[in-house]
Structures are given as C-alpha cells and as structure tokens.
Enzyme design. Structure first.
Site, PDB file in Angstrom:
ATOM      1  N   GLU A  59      -3.181   5.793  17.336  1.00  0.00           N
ATOM      2  CA  GLU A  59      -1.837   5.368  17.311  1.00  0.00           C
ATOM      3  C   GLU A  59      -1.352   6.554  18.214  1.00  0.00           C
ATOM      4  O   GLU A  59      -1.675   7.808  18.362  1.00  0.00           O
ATOM      5  CB  GLU A  59      -1.289   5.753  15.977  1.00  0.00           C
ATOM      6  CG  GLU A  59      -1.674   4.603  15.266  1.00  0.00           C
ATOM      7  CD  GLU A  59      -1.056   4.417  13.740  1.00  0.00           C
ATOM      8  OE1 GLU A  59      -0.014   4.115  13.732  1.00  0.00           O
ATOM      9  OE2 GLU A  59      -1.372   5.443  12.796  1.00  0.00           O
ATOM     10  N   HIS A  84      -1.620  -5.001   5.532  1.00  0.00           N
ATOM     11  CA  HIS A  84      -1.106  -5.938   6.717  1.00  0.00           C
ATOM     12  C   HIS A  84      -1.931  -5.880   7.766  1.00  0.00           C
ATOM     13  O   HIS A  84      -1.623  -6.723   8.784  1.00  0.00           O
ATOM     14  CB  HIS A  84       0.289  -5.414   7.116  1.00  0.00           C
ATOM     15  CG  HIS A  84       0.276  -4.031   8.258  1.00  0.00           C
ATOM     16  ND1 HIS A  84       0.204  -2.846   7.833  1.00  0.00           N
ATOM     17  CD2 HIS A  84       0.220  -4.037   9.549  1.00  0.00           C
ATOM     18  CE1 HIS A  84       0.018  -2.075   8.772  1.00  0.00           C
ATOM     19  NE2 HIS A  84      -0.002  -2.691   9.707  1.00  0.00           N
ATOM     20  N   HIS A  90      -7.000  -0.207   6.072  1.00  0.00           N
ATOM     21  CA  HIS A  90      -6.918  -0.860   7.480  1.00  0.00           C
ATOM     22  C   HIS A  90      -8.501  -0.558   7.900  1.00  0.00           C
ATOM     23  O   HIS A  90      -8.943  -1.568   8.397  1.00  0.00           O
ATOM     24  CB  HIS A  90      -5.945  -0.215   8.324  1.00  0.00           C
ATOM     25  CG  HIS A  90      -4.597  -0.261   7.801  1.00  0.00           C
ATOM     26  ND1 HIS A  90      -3.815  -1.033   6.915  1.00  0.00           N
ATOM     27  CD2 HIS A  90      -3.532   0.842   7.885  1.00  0.00           C
ATOM     28  CE1 HIS A  90      -2.540  -0.848   6.541  1.00  0.00           C
ATOM     29  NE2 HIS A  90      -2.567   0.106   7.087  1.00  0.00           N
ATOM     30  N   LYS A 140      -3.074  10.092  14.760  1.00  0.00           N
ATOM     31  CA  LYS A 140      -1.850   9.853  15.347  1.00  0.00           C
ATOM     32  C   LYS A 140      -1.422  10.736  16.395  1.00  0.00           C
ATOM     33  O   LYS A 140      -2.220  11.735  16.615  1.00  0.00           O
ATOM     34  CB  LYS A 140      -0.688  10.562  14.038  1.00  0.00           C
ATOM     35  CG  LYS A 140      -0.875   9.285  12.939  1.00  0.00           C
ATOM     36  CD  LYS A 140       0.614   8.988  12.348  1.00  0.00           C
ATOM     37  CE  LYS A 140       0.656   8.224  11.223  1.00  0.00           C
ATOM     38  NZ  LYS A 140       0.442   6.847  11.557  1.00  0.00           N
ATOM     39  N   LYS A 188       0.789  -1.175   0.013  1.00  0.00           N
ATOM     40  CA  LYS A 188       0.053  -0.063  -0.012  1.00  0.00           C
ATOM     41  C   LYS A 188       0.967   1.227  -0.055  1.00  0.00           C
ATOM     42  O   LYS A 188       2.088   1.075   0.327  1.00  0.00           O
ATOM     43  CB  LYS A 188      -0.934  -0.050   1.016  1.00  0.00           C
ATOM     44  CG  LYS A 188      -0.255   0.199   2.384  1.00  0.00           C
ATOM     45  CD  LYS A 188      -1.321   0.290   3.508  1.00  0.00           C
ATOM     46  CE  LYS A 188      -1.673   1.857   3.922  1.00  0.00           C
ATOM     47  NZ  LYS A 188      -1.009   2.750   4.852  1.00  0.00           N
ATOM     48  N   ASP A 202      -3.977   7.329   4.266  1.00  0.00           N
ATOM     49  CA  ASP A 202      -3.126   6.389   4.944  1.00  0.00           C
ATOM     50  C   ASP A 202      -3.938   5.259   5.659  1.00  0.00           C
ATOM     51  O   ASP A 202      -3.277   4.254   5.606  1.00  0.00           O
ATOM     52  CB  ASP A 202      -2.138   7.070   5.611  1.00  0.00           C
ATOM     53  CG  ASP A 202      -1.004   6.267   6.367  1.00  0.00           C
ATOM     54  OD1 ASP A 202      -0.564   5.626   5.650  1.00  0.00           O
ATOM     55  OD2 ASP A 202      -0.437   6.501   7.545  1.00  0.00           O
ATOM     56  N   LYS A 210      -2.983  -9.608  10.840  1.00  0.00           N
ATOM     57  CA  LYS A 210      -3.076  -9.671  12.086  1.00  0.00           C
ATOM     58  C   LYS A 210      -4.063 -10.853  12.782  1.00  0.00           C
ATOM     59  O   LYS A 210      -5.157 -10.710  12.121  1.00  0.00           O
ATOM     60  CB  LYS A 210      -3.672  -8.193  12.933  1.00  0.00           C
ATOM     61  CG  LYS A 210      -2.390  -7.177  12.598  1.00  0.00           C
ATOM     62  CD  LYS A 210      -3.076  -5.974  13.051  1.00  0.00           C
ATOM     63  CE  LYS A 210      -2.367  -4.493  12.729  1.00  0.00           C
ATOM     64  NZ  LYS A 210      -1.095  -4.473  13.377  1.00  0.00           N
TER      65      LYS A 210
HETATM   66  C1  BG6 Z   1       0.736   1.804   7.866  1.00  0.00           C
HETATM   67  C2  BG6 Z   1       0.482   3.334   7.797  1.00  0.00           C
HETATM   68  O1  BG6 Z   1      -0.081   1.173   6.766  1.00  0.00           O
HETATM   69  O2  BG6 Z   1      -0.145   1.282   8.955  1.00  0.00           O
HETATM   70  C3  BG6 Z   1       1.261   3.986   9.207  1.00  0.00           C
HETATM   71  O3  BG6 Z   1       0.993   3.800   6.784  1.00  0.00           O
HETATM   72  C4  BG6 Z   1       0.585   3.419  10.338  1.00  0.00           C
HETATM   73  O4  BG6 Z   1       1.144   5.244   9.055  1.00  0.00           O
HETATM   74  C5  BG6 Z   1       0.455   1.695  10.324  1.00  0.00           C
HETATM   75  O5  BG6 Z   1       1.231   3.918  11.390  1.00  0.00           O
HETATM   76  C6  BG6 Z   1      -0.300   1.172  11.414  1.00  0.00           C
HETATM   77  O6  BG6 Z   1       0.062  -0.255  11.572  1.00  0.00           O
HETATM   78  P1  BG6 Z   1      -0.145  -0.931  12.897  1.00  0.00           P
HETATM   79  O7  BG6 Z   1       0.066  -2.286  12.682  1.00  0.00           O
HETATM   80  O8  BG6 Z   1       1.015  -0.430  13.740  1.00  0.00           O
HETATM   81  O9  BG6 Z   1      -1.425  -0.690  13.394  1.00  0.00           O
END
Ligand code: BG6
Length: 511
Positions: free
Chosen positions: A229, A191, A253, A353, A161, A248, A195
């Site tokens: 986050e 990703h 996600h 964030k 991505k 993003d 999980k």
């Molecule tokens: C990524 C984003 O795809 O996912 C990031 O580009 C983000 O900005 C991250 O921090 C979050 O992933 P995880 O697994 O830490 O929740």
C-alpha cells in the site's frame, strides 16, 4: 458458485437495512457508494428501507444529507442512481448502543418500515461500528427480540473487521454473539472477498483443466503474496497504533488470498463446502514456535520519505501515534503448510504501508526445468516460470516463460504472456462491497468468514504477537517511506535463495 457467479440478474428480496455507525467513514466511503451501484445495476428491491443508527443527533434529514453527500462524493460507478430513491426510504435514530430504549425505538421503526415500504419483515443489521460495540449491539438486538426469525422472515447481521484483537478475544467474541445468533445469521465481512480478482483465483484454479495437475509440491517451488500500500496511517493513528500491520491485514485479507490459492477443490461452491476447505488450509499451517516466529517473521515501521511525490512524516510523528510507538506498519513472513499438496513449498507473505506503489499480487513460481539440455550452450540459468495473479490495480494474469533469443547461439530470455481484465471485459468500477451486501441479502454466505476460519487465522498469528510482545522494541527496523520495505524482508527470502520483486513507483521490478 457464489451469488457473484450466478449472474445476479434478480434484485435482492425486500428488506430493511439497518446501519449501526451510520454517520461514520465506512458508511459514507464504502457502503453508500456500494448501495448506489447495486441500485444502478437493478439489484436492490423496490421494497427496501434504510435505517441509520449512531450517537450523533442529526435526525432523518441529517442522515439523508449524509447519504446524498456520500453518493455525490464517491462516484465509483458510471451513471448515477437516483439519490431521491434512497432518501425517501431512509430514517435515522440516535442514541447509545448500551441503551435498551434505542432498540425499542428500532423495533417500532422496523414495523413502520415494513408497513410503509413492504419490507416483508426481513432485516439486515450492518455493524459498521468500532469492534468494541459488536457484542453489545448483538446482545441488545437479541434482548429486544429483533434477531428472532419467524414466519419465514430473515434476520442477518454483517460484522465488520477486525473480528477480535487476538485469538482469545476472537474466541470470546464468537462465543458471545453465538449466544444470540445462529452461525447461519452471522456474516463476518472481509472486503477482499468482494474483489472480483480475488474471486477469480478460484475460477482460475478450478475452471481450467491445465492448472490443477500442476498445482502442488511436485511442480511449484514457492508462492509469494504481496499486498503493498502507498497510504500511510494518515488520520487513523488511534486505531492503527493498537492494531498494526499484522492484525490489520494478515489473519484476514492475506489469509483470504492464501486459502484461496492453497485450498483443495471444494465439493461444490456452497458456503459450507468452500469455507470448510479454507479452514482446513489454516489448520494445516505449521504452528510457529517462538524461535520460528522470530526467524521467519520480519516487521518494520516506516520512517520519513516520499510516496507519489508527497513527503511522508515518520509513523511515530503521525497524529495520535505515541512518539515511542513500536507498532509495525510492515510485516513479511514465511509459512509452511503441512499437508500432502504443499509440504516443502514455502509461502512468503508481505504487506506494508507507505510503500513505493499500491499493488497486490500473488506469484506462483514453478520449479526450474533441468539445465542438462543446455549444457553446451551459454545458458547458465533459466528464467523462472512464474504465474502472477494481479489483484489490484491492473487486474489480470501474467505467465513468464523462457524463449530463445534470436541469433545463432542458444540464449534464453524470460517473456511475459499477459492477460488484462480491462482489455477483455467491460468493467464498471466497484467498491467490492456490492457483492457482499447483495450476497447477504440473498442469503449466500460463501464470501463471508465462518467462526472456525476466523479462529484458525488467529491461531496462526498468535505466536508472532507473543514473540513481538516479548521482544518489545528490538528487531523493529525502520524502512524508508516510498521504498519496498525493510531490507530484512529481502534477507528472509535471500537466505532461501529466492527474491521478492522490488516494489517500485512505476510498476513491478524484475525478479
Ligand atoms: C483495511 C485495513 O481492512 O484494508 C486498511 O484496515 C487497509 O488499513 C485496507 O488500507 C486495504 O484495502 P484495499 O481494498 O485498499 O486493498
């Protein structure tokens, strides 16, 4: 179900893994530790070869060092796989991806790897590069004849991505790569699908008989999805300022979480059945008019503050971020799904964030029981029946329900019934990429995104991008770093008589 559910006892078939962008952060931080964990679990074939490609001229030795450094630095799992096992089968090529000569050299290296390591001619191309390189790499692979699947050999491409920057660019990218590849050869990665707790959403819903009868508009009041986050933009300013929280996190996600929570039961856990159901959910999301995009979506940008004891400079002062940037680092939205299961049930999503804690969870709030029975008691309000699926950290499930407080009067309090993964199972830490790399090697595309869902996701967020573009810097609240996000996000729910849980440093606040 997916490869993840089949026990994964068998090592993946022989192949060469070609990593484009091999010297980058993603390779070192996620891919390399994932490979090491797969090796630790006996899931890689002994007939594996690795070829790294990038622009820097570091040679085989430099790449081998990059691999061993990555393995040493990110000890995600217990016990270590033999680093030597990887370095003795790792090779490196440098050059620009626009240069056809690089792909001729790659073709030769692949032949050599096949002869030396017995890779059976199977190749997994992993595009861990900036998105601007995706189309050109696929085009060059095609022109060099490297995507052709002959004599039972497979050729697959994992694409990282972000897939596109908006609807038009995602459609264009799909069109471009589909000139060279069949849809079945393309593995668009998200990703979050790697999980365990995200995959568990499906198991929770479909393996428990009591869940499905309640999972609809008759019983559910609203669903809230939070991905909070603590990280700030840090050194990613150049990428992030062009991207923002919406692009993003949301069409990828957060929409993975949304679709798994909202989809109809698939006819089986095959890649196509599953992905079709997920696409249908996104197709049914009510299209936001420009007015609804303004009313139902809140953005914000972090200012200064303290997160986890660390002072955070405002987003606009981060490296590579323009001093007048209007990029959002937080987004909250209310969506409606126009189908028979969900009509009238609002879905609230938020992500940001530099918030007070790192916490992703989904709360399903059930409708309140009628109060009639408690008419002559001091009970004025019943505690909400919430089911919360905790994605990370502290993976688990909590069910909140009302109980009678001890004593002669009827008083009711909300209590939590808790299940924690860690208490019930021995879990080994993983990056989430293990499942995805393994699934691609075994040809299971269930946990990857198909072209139609990618486009359907962008179709939902495009009106918001358009509305914000038209608005410029107006309606961009600045929230304090280390807080729960902008107050406007609370108002979004309050006007519907609902609330988010506060995001606080020491866990989840009360409803
Ligand atoms: C990524 C984003 O795809 O996912 C990031 O580009 C983000 O900005 C991250 O921090 C979050 O992933 P995880 O697994 O830490 O929740």
């Amino acid at each position: 179900m997916t490869g993840a559910g089949n026990g994964k006892a068998q090592p993946a078939p022989p192949c060469t893994l070609v990593i484009f962008g091999a010297t980058g952060d993603l390779t070192r931080r996620l891919l390399v530790p994932a490979l090491r964990n797969l090796k630790r679990d006996g899931l890689l074939s002994d007939n594996l070869a690795l070829i790294g490609l990038a622009s820097r001229d570091i040679g085989d030795d430099g790449f081998r060092k990059h691999l061993s450094d990555g393995m040493a630095q990110f000890k995600a799992g217990a016990g270590g796989a033999d680093v030597g096992w990887f370095t003795e089968r790792a090779y490196y090529l440098n050059g620009r991806f626009e240069d056809p000569g690089v792909f001729q050299s790659l073709a030769r290296k692949l032949k050599e790897a096949e002869a030396t390591h017995g890779t059976a001619g199977n190749v997994l191309f992993y595009l861990a590069t900036p998105p601007s390189e995706f189309a050109v790499i696929v085009d060059q692979l095609g022109k060099a004849g490297l995507t052709r699947e002959t004599d039972g050999q497979w050729r697959r491409v994992i694409i990282e991505k972000p897939f596109g920057h908006d609807l038009a660019s995602a459609v264009a990218l799909n069109k471009e790569i589909l000139k060279t590849l069949d849809e079945g050869q393309i593995y668009r990665i998200d990703h979050y699908l790697g999980k365990e707790t995200v995959q568990n959403i499906m198991v929770f819903r479909f393996a428990n008989g009591f869940v499905e009868p309640l999972w609809n508009r008759d019983h559910i009041d609203n669903i809230r999805i939070t991905v909070a986050e603590t990280v700030s933009v840090e050194q990613r300013g150049r990428f992030y300022d062009r991207t923002g929280a919406l692009r993003d996190m949301v069409p990828n996600h957060l929409f993975q979480l949304l679709t798994l929570i909202a989809m109809e039961p698939p006819s089986g856990f095959t890649a196509d059945a599953l992905r079709s159901e997920k696409s249908k959910v996104l197709d049914a999301v009510h299209r936001l008019s420009p007015e609804a995009a303004r009313r139902n979506v809140v953005r914000g940008q972090y200012g200064d503050g303290v997160v986890g004891g660390k002072t955070i400079v405002p987003y606009r002062q981060a490296p590579d971020v323009p001093a007048q940037s209007t990029t959002e680092t937080y987004v909250a939205m209310k969506l409606a799904i126009d189908n028979w299961r969900w009509a009238g049930v609002p879905f609230y999503l938020r992500t940001g964030k530099a918030l007070a804690s790192r916490r992703s969870y989904i709360t399903v709030q059930f409708k309140q029981a009628p109060l009639a029975l408690f008419r002559d008691t001091p009970v004025e309000r019943l505690p909400p029946n919430d089911l919360t699926l905790h994605i990370q950290p502290d993976e688990g499930v909590t069910l909140r329900f009302g109980v009678k407080m001890p004593g002669p009067a009827v008083r009711i309090d909300g209590v939590d019934l808790k299940f924690n993964y860690q208490d019930a199972f021995e879990t080994t830490p993983s990056t989430g990429y293990e499942t995805l790399v393994y699934d691609c090697m075994t040809g299971d595309a269930s946990l990857f995104q198909r072209a139609d869902s990618i486009e359907a996701g962008w179709r939902v967020v495009q009106p918001v991008l358009d509305a914000w573009k038209a608005e410029g810097a107006t309606n961009l609240p600045i929230y304090q770093a280390g807080s729960s996000g902008p107050e406007e996000a609370n108002q979004l729910l309050r006007r519907d008589g609902r609330r988010w849980r506060a995001i606080s440093a020491d866990g989840l606040g009360d409803d």
